[in-house]
Design a protein around this motif. Sequence first.
Motif, PDB file in Angstrom:
ATOM      1  N   GLN A 142     -15.763  11.577   4.869  1.00 25.32           N
ATOM      2  CA  GLN A 142     -15.623  12.063   3.503  1.00 25.32           C
ATOM      3  C   GLN A 142     -15.388  10.910   2.535  1.00 25.32           C
ATOM      4  OE1 GLN A 142     -12.406  14.878   4.043  1.00 25.32           O
ATOM      5  NE2 GLN A 142     -13.818  16.607   4.271  1.00 25.32           N
ATOM      6  N   ALA A 143     -14.521   9.969   2.934  1.00 26.40           N
ATOM      7  CA  ALA A 143     -14.268   8.807   2.079  1.00 26.40           C
ATOM      8  C   ALA A 143     -15.530   7.987   1.879  1.00 26.40           C
ATOM      9  CB  ALA A 143     -13.164   7.945   2.693  1.00 26.40           C
ATOM     10  N   SER A 144     -16.362   7.903   2.926  1.00 23.25           N
ATOM     11  CA  SER A 144     -17.620   7.172   2.813  1.00 23.25           C
ATOM     12  C   SER A 144     -18.571   7.862   1.839  1.00 23.25           C
ATOM     13  CB  SER A 144     -18.270   7.054   4.198  1.00 23.25           C
ATOM     14  OG  SER A 144     -19.506   6.395   4.127  1.00 23.25           O
ATOM     15  N   ARG A 145     -18.682   9.183   1.942  1.00 23.53           N
ATOM     16  CA  ARG A 145     -19.565   9.916   1.024  1.00 23.53           C
ATOM     17  C   ARG A 145     -19.096   9.795  -0.422  1.00 23.53           C
ATOM     18  NH1 ARG A 145     -19.470  13.946   5.083  1.00 23.53           N
ATOM     19  NH2 ARG A 145     -18.059  15.235   3.830  1.00 23.53           N
ATOM     20  N   LEU A 146     -17.777   9.729  -0.605  1.00 23.25           N
ATOM     21  CA  LEU A 146     -17.222   9.609  -1.955  1.00 23.25           C
ATOM     22  C   LEU A 146     -17.196   8.157  -2.445  1.00 23.25           C
ATOM     23  CD1 LEU A 146     -14.186  12.045  -1.535  1.00 23.25           C
ATOM     24  CD2 LEU A 146     -16.232  12.451  -2.924  1.00 23.25           C
ATOM     25  N   ALA A 147     -17.532   7.228  -1.550  1.00 23.97           N
ATOM     26  CA  ALA A 147     -17.503   5.794  -1.859  1.00 23.97           C
ATOM     27  C   ALA A 147     -16.142   5.360  -2.377  1.00 23.97           C
ATOM     28  CB  ALA A 147     -18.590   5.446  -2.883  1.00 23.97           C
ATOM     29  N   LEU A 148     -15.094   5.861  -1.741  1.00 28.13           N
ATOM     30  CA  LEU A 148     -13.735   5.506  -2.148  1.00 28.13           C
ATOM     31  C   LEU A 148     -13.468   4.033  -1.876  1.00 28.13           C
ATOM     32  CD1 LEU A 148     -11.371   8.445  -1.060  1.00 28.13           C
ATOM     33  CD2 LEU A 148     -12.227   7.891  -3.331  1.00 28.13           C
ATOM     34  N   GLN A 149     -12.863   3.365  -2.830  1.00 26.26           N
ATOM     35  CA  GLN A 149     -12.543   1.952  -2.689  1.00 26.26           C
ATOM     36  C   GLN A 149     -11.082   1.727  -2.317  1.00 26.26           C
ATOM     37  OE1 GLN A 149     -15.051  -0.489  -3.099  1.00 26.26           O
ATOM     38  NE2 GLN A 149     -16.293   1.370  -3.098  1.00 26.26           N
ATOM     39  N   ASN A 150     -10.281   2.791  -2.341  1.00 31.11           N
ATOM     40  CA  ASN A 150      -8.834   2.605  -2.162  1.00 31.11           C
ATOM     41  C   ASN A 150      -8.280   3.331  -0.940  1.00 31.11           C
ATOM     42  OD1 ASN A 150      -9.186   5.221  -3.289  1.00 31.11           O
ATOM     43  ND2 ASN A 150      -7.060   5.202  -4.047  1.00 31.11           N
ATOM     44  N   PHE A 151      -9.140   3.640   0.028  1.00 31.94           N
ATOM     45  CA  PHE A 151      -8.682   4.377   1.196  1.00 31.94           C
ATOM     46  C   PHE A 151      -9.147   3.693   2.473  1.00 31.94           C
ATOM     47  CE2 PHE A 151      -9.346   7.708   4.474  1.00 31.94           C
ATOM     48  CZ  PHE A 151      -8.036   8.176   4.576  1.00 31.94           C
ATOM     49  N   THR A 152      -8.193   3.436   3.382  1.00 32.74           N
ATOM     50  CA  THR A 152      -8.520   2.902   4.703  1.00 32.74           C
ATOM     51  C   THR A 152      -7.651   3.593   5.757  1.00 32.74           C
ATOM     52  OG1 THR A 152      -6.954   1.080   4.332  1.00 32.74           O
ATOM     53  CG2 THR A 152      -9.301   0.612   3.959  1.00 32.74           C
ATOM     54  N   VAL A 153      -8.039   3.379   7.006  1.00 29.95           N
ATOM     55  CA  VAL A 153      -7.337   3.987   8.133  1.00 29.95           C
ATOM     56  C   VAL A 153      -6.900   2.890   9.098  1.00 29.95           C
ATOM     57  CG1 VAL A 153      -7.606   5.453  10.177  1.00 29.95           C
ATOM     58  CG2 VAL A 153      -8.537   6.196   7.967  1.00 29.95           C
TER      59      VAL A 153
ATOM     60  N   VAL B  90       0.841  -1.200   0.000  1.00 33.93           N
ATOM     61  CA  VAL B  90       0.000   0.000   0.000  1.00 33.93           C
ATOM     62  C   VAL B  90       0.875   1.249   0.000  1.00 33.93           C
ATOM     63  CG1 VAL B  90      -1.731  -1.254   1.322  1.00 33.93           C
ATOM     64  CG2 VAL B  90      -0.142   0.269   2.512  1.00 33.93           C
ATOM     65  N   ILE B  91       0.253   2.385  -0.300  1.00 33.26           N
ATOM     66  CA  ILE B  91       0.869   3.666   0.008  1.00 33.26           C
ATOM     67  C   ILE B  91       0.516   3.958   1.464  1.00 33.26           C
ATOM     68  CG2 ILE B  91       0.921   6.144  -0.458  1.00 33.26           C
ATOM     69  CD1 ILE B  91       0.046   5.559  -3.311  1.00 33.26           C
ATOM     70  N   LEU B  92       1.509   3.979   2.326  1.00 34.46           N
ATOM     71  CA  LEU B  92       1.264   4.211   3.743  1.00 34.46           C
ATOM     72  C   LEU B  92       1.566   5.674   4.062  1.00 34.46           C
ATOM     73  CD1 LEU B  92       0.567   2.485   6.401  1.00 34.46           C
ATOM     74  CD2 LEU B  92       2.934   3.015   6.986  1.00 34.46           C
ATOM     75  N   CYS B  93       0.553   6.387   4.510  1.00 34.64           N
ATOM     76  CA  CYS B  93       0.704   7.798   4.871  1.00 34.64           C
ATOM     77  C   CYS B  93       0.810   7.902   6.394  1.00 34.64           C
ATOM     78  CB  CYS B  93      -0.493   8.605   4.381  1.00 34.64           C
ATOM     79  SG  CYS B  93      -0.648   8.662   2.584  1.00 34.64           S
ATOM     80  N   ALA B  94       1.853   8.584   6.862  1.00 36.36           N
ATOM     81  CA  ALA B  94       2.094   8.670   8.305  1.00 36.36           C
ATOM     82  C   ALA B  94       2.639  10.042   8.664  1.00 36.36           C
ATOM     83  CB  ALA B  94       3.080   7.584   8.745  1.00 36.36           C
ATOM     84  N   TYR B  95       2.404  10.435   9.909  1.00 32.70           N
ATOM     85  CA  TYR B  95       3.001  11.662  10.414  1.00 32.70           C
ATOM     86  C   TYR B  95       4.513  11.473  10.539  1.00 32.70           C
ATOM     87  CZ  TYR B  95      -1.770  13.056  11.691  1.00 32.70           C
ATOM     88  OH  TYR B  95      -3.103  13.389  11.668  1.00 32.70           O
ATOM     89  N   GLY B  96       5.253  12.567  10.440  1.00 31.81           N
ATOM     90  CA  GLY B  96       6.706  12.501  10.423  1.00 31.81           C
ATOM     91  C   GLY B  96       7.308  11.846  11.649  1.00 31.81           C
TER      92      GLY B  96
ATOM     93  N   GLN C 298      -3.929   1.216  -3.292  1.00 28.84           N
ATOM     94  CA  GLN C 298      -4.517   1.227  -1.960  1.00 28.84           C
ATOM     95  C   GLN C 298      -3.708   2.180  -1.074  1.00 28.84           C
ATOM     96  OE1 GLN C 298      -7.281  -0.193  -0.543  1.00 28.84           O
ATOM     97  NE2 GLN C 298      -7.866  -0.794  -2.630  1.00 28.84           N
ATOM     98  N   VAL C 299      -4.400   3.067  -0.403  1.00 27.23           N
ATOM     99  CA  VAL C 299      -3.765   4.053   0.463  1.00 27.23           C
ATOM    100  C   VAL C 299      -4.259   3.841   1.892  1.00 27.23           C
ATOM    101  CG1 VAL C 299      -3.487   6.515   0.980  1.00 27.23           C
ATOM    102  CG2 VAL C 299      -3.542   5.722  -1.412  1.00 27.23           C
ATOM    103  N   VAL C 300      -3.329   3.754   2.828  1.00 32.72           N
ATOM    104  CA  VAL C 300      -3.666   3.572   4.247  1.00 32.72           C
ATOM    105  C   VAL C 300      -3.102   4.742   5.045  1.00 32.72           C
ATOM    106  CG1 VAL C 300      -3.428   2.132   6.301  1.00 32.72           C
ATOM    107  CG2 VAL C 300      -3.664   1.060   4.046  1.00 32.72           C
ATOM    108  N   PHE C 301      -3.934   5.332   5.859  1.00 40.03           N
ATOM    109  CA  PHE C 301      -3.497   6.398   6.762  1.00 40.03           C
ATOM    110  C   PHE C 301      -3.206   5.782   8.118  1.00 40.03           C
ATOM    111  CE2 PHE C 301      -4.945   9.981   9.712  1.00 40.03           C
ATOM    112  CZ  PHE C 301      -3.687  10.552   9.747  1.00 40.03           C
ATOM    113  N   PHE C 302      -1.952   5.910   8.571  1.00 39.92           N
ATOM    114  CA  PHE C 302      -1.513   5.412   9.870  1.00 39.92           C
ATOM    115  C   PHE C 302      -1.894   6.463  10.908  1.00 39.92           C
ATOM    116  CE2 PHE C 302       2.537   4.085  12.420  1.00 39.92           C
ATOM    117  CZ  PHE C 302       1.758   3.383  13.314  1.00 39.92           C
ATOM    118  N   ALA C 303      -3.091   6.335  11.452  1.00 37.05           N
ATOM    119  CA  ALA C 303      -3.663   7.361  12.331  1.00 37.05           C
ATOM    120  C   ALA C 303      -3.258   7.112  13.780  1.00 37.05           C
ATOM    121  CB  ALA C 303      -5.183   7.372  12.208  1.00 37.05           C
ATOM    122  N   ILE C 304      -2.599   8.106  14.380  1.00 39.17           N
ATOM    123  CA  ILE C 304      -2.255   8.014  15.790  1.00 39.17           C
ATOM    124  C   ILE C 304      -2.630   9.329  16.469  1.00 39.17           C
ATOM    125  CG2 ILE C 304      -0.290   6.556  15.191  1.00 39.17           C
ATOM    126  CD1 ILE C 304       1.455   8.929  16.338  1.00 39.17           C
TER     127      ILE C 304
END
Length: 381
Positions: free
Chosen positions: A156-167, A86-92, A135-141
Amino acid sequence: MKYIDEFRDGPTARALGAAIARAAQSERSYRIMEFCGGHTHAISRYGIADLLPANLRLIHGPGCPVCVLPIGRVDSAIELALQHGVILCAYGDCLRVPASAQMSLQKAKARGADVRMVHSAADALKTALDNPQRQVVFFAIGFETTTPPTAVVIEQASRLALQNFTVFCNHVLTPPAIAHLLAASAPGAALPAVELDAFIGPAHVSTVIGSQAYEPFVARYRKPVVIAGFEPLDVMQAILMLVQQLNAGRAEVENQYTRAVTRSGNLKAQRIVAEVFELRSRFEWRGLGELPASALRIRERYAAFDAEQRFGLLYRPVADNRACECGAILRGLKQPRDCKVFGTACTPENPLGSCMVSSEGACAAHYSYGRYRDFAAQESA
């Protein structure tokens, strides 16, 4: 800058220090924990401890979300990046936290994983919109401060019905951790804990949850809390308020940070969090162990955006590095200078534990502002 300078005025700070010294009763000791890492950094940066009487001790708490994140959760993030592609998005701050097998997200990136630093949850959502084939995952802390923005992007992701975004949700809660520390310090507790008289309550967290969130455990354990801003005069005024409470035998929640915190908090933020998240039954904190009802998970109605469910992540607890005292520091049992590897094998450039990584970690504060040099000089004198 005049407004900020007023909260950093040297003569006023010295006057407050003198007032605290006059108020502190010589026959007793005062053990005050600053829960939030932002307060720890203010105390080290501005030398606040040097202005306090000898019988008043400030104890560092676990209030850094990066610091309390257990190794097993970092391992799961690395698994997402390396094994699931996945593309993992995380805070620095998360990138260099040591994980198992001398790994970290930064080292995973060096091995080819697509790990991207973001400044907000909204950045992670934009990454998913910009990369519809990945697939993009947000590493939420984070504590309650960063939880509402995560809830917003899930909606927002739910309203947009995004298939490639999770947290990958790792949001934890402040009051249960404070209550745990108080319970652990009570007579007959199973785990060793530092004795505490009072707490400096967190600032940003309290803008969301309000001062009323601390009232139940203050009433139960009879330990006062004063919510304080992050400027040095904020912290010193809060210390004076706590000393006055302790002298009078009171145990109340008081709010020094009235310019930002109310009793009820941010009701809109609380509603969006309650809509998207629910309590986990248990969650592991580094240094504190598994705490009941101390963290959040994504509700079933938003399960399509839960990375743990989509990718079948299984949590595996991992012991901390045996050379690192981060766990004891987070509990207030030890200070950074008590760790044998502090400032030698463990530095911000080569951290062995999370307390040296985060911008709010106690070890990073002591190292960055040279407080350990002061202690070394005192001990050699």
